[in-house]
Design an enzyme around this catalytic site. Structure first.
Site: not given
Length: 395
Positions: A190, A212, A243, A294, A315, A341
């Site tokens: 959301d 990520g 990956f 990265f 990450g 995150d």
């Protein structure tokens, strides 16, 4: 009347002759023309269309693919092996919106809408929300209900525990999906929707980047939102991941950076992620993959990216976080957002706090759920890149 054996043989010969003549006519008619029949073999019109698409002019924001010693930047639409591409399962956003708009207009003619959020929406705007919510339900795994499982989030090589689907855990992102495409909880999905809507409505320039991505579900949602809320824009979506899991943390920038590289469940090949975009009908030339750790991908990306409107960092580690912030934060537009995150209880939070301290600013941190947070960029920051080069991230 039953035909005699002799008559049956005559009929059989005649039938075979007729079929043979028909096939011959079809062969000569279609040998130089595209066939309109639908096949699933190698000679199918779908393959012909893919070959023509490959031969068509390519829309690239900068020359690609870019190959480095340990990284690759590419557009799966053009650069992915066609034999590894799966079929598209869902209609395009445009087709869904048309169908949903018809349904909403028809249904509204027979009801009185009393929902405050939907009451004053046009059928078109209502259809856009309907489509975005549908994509959320798929990528989160909620659409599969009793067929979905809640996987226990643990860093280990051994098989993880997968129990009955837990709605409450999925809301806050406290489990990992089994059948879905993102471990991002519902509140975080959301949040991606809300912040993209904000930068679109306020004309904040720039692309979307996620560093990520795991199976790519959050990036798929972001692309879906851009397609329906900003269909005429040319914003790129950058999908960045090794990956093959997280780095070993051997730089020892933070005590908790070790041990993230031993969980096969977190290792998802780029072809799987690209096929998730294809599955939802969302892979186009604006989807760009950066494959590699990265510290390898961010320097060349920084040379190519002009502006960003949203940076979504996933990450986990201190090391991965400074790789992104030191290379891309100055690309973020004023009014744009950084989504973390992994905030509460993660080394990535410490990386951000050190970044704030050495650059002399403190943004307003807004929690999303029990794990994640975000902030809005309100001032330009002159990045002290020498700190990155010398690994001096604290005062």
């Amino acid at each position: 009347m039953t035909a005699s054996p002799r008559e049956s043989i005559k009929i059989s010969h005649a039938t075979r002759l007729l079929v043979g003549l028909t096939l011959a006519v079809m062969f000569f008619h279609f040998q130089n023309k595209p066939c309109n029949f639908i096949f699933n073999d190698e000679s199918s019109p779908k393959k012909d269309a893919q070959e023509k698409e490959t031969d068509a002019p390519q829309d690239r924001p900068f020359p690609m693919p870019i190959h480095g010693g340990k990284f690759e930047i590419f557009q799966p639409l053009y650069d992915m092996d066609e034999s590894k591409k799966n079929p598209q399962l869902l209609l395009s956003p445009k087709e869904f919106l048309g169908t949903f708009e018809e349904r909403i207009s028809w249904a509204k003619s027979m009801v009185q809408v009393n929902d405050g959020k939907l009451k004053d929406l046009t059928s078109k705007d209502h259809a856009a929300i309907m489509y975005i919510e549908m994509i959320k339900s798929f990528v989160s795994g909620r659409a599969f209900r009793q067929a979905e499982l809640s996987v226990g989030p643990r860093l280990r090589k051994h098989p993880l525990d997968a129990g009955p689907f837990n709605e409450g855990k999925r809301d806050g992102g406290n489990d990992w999906t089994f059948a879905g495409d993102t471990m991002t909880g519902s509140k975080r999905l959301d949040n991606v929707h809300t912040l993209l809507k904000d930068v679109i409505e306020n004309n904040i320039p720039g692309d979307y980047i996620e560093t990520g991505v795991w199976r790519g579900g959050s990036s798929v949602l972001a692309k879906a939102v851009l397609e329906v809320l900003d269909p005429n824009s040319n914003r790129n979506s950058y999908v960045c991941d090794s990956f093959m899991g997280l780095p070993p943390g051997d730089k020892k920038l933070a005590a908790k950076d070790a041990g993230w590289d031993n969980t096969p469940y977190l290792e998802v090949a780029s072809e799987i992620v690209a096929n998730n975009f294809i599955k939802y009908g969302l892979l186009d030339s604006n989807v760009i993959f950066a494959k590699g750790f990265f510290n390898e991908t961010m320097p060349p990306l920084a040379e190519k990216i002009t502006t960003l409107s949203i940076m979504r960092l996933d990450g986990d580690m201190y090391e991965s976080t400074v790789d992104v912030l030191y290379h891309l934060y100055d690309k973020l537009s004023i009014g744009g957002y950084v989504i973390m995150d992994d905030w509460f209880g993660f080394p990535s939070k410490l990386a951000c706090e050190d970044f704030f301290a050495v650059h002399g600013f403190q943004p307003d941190i807004i929690p999303i759920d029990g794990l994640s947070a975000y902030w809005r960029k309100t001032e330009d920051v002159e990045i002290q890149y020498w700190r990155y080069e010398q690994s001096k991230f604290t005062l």
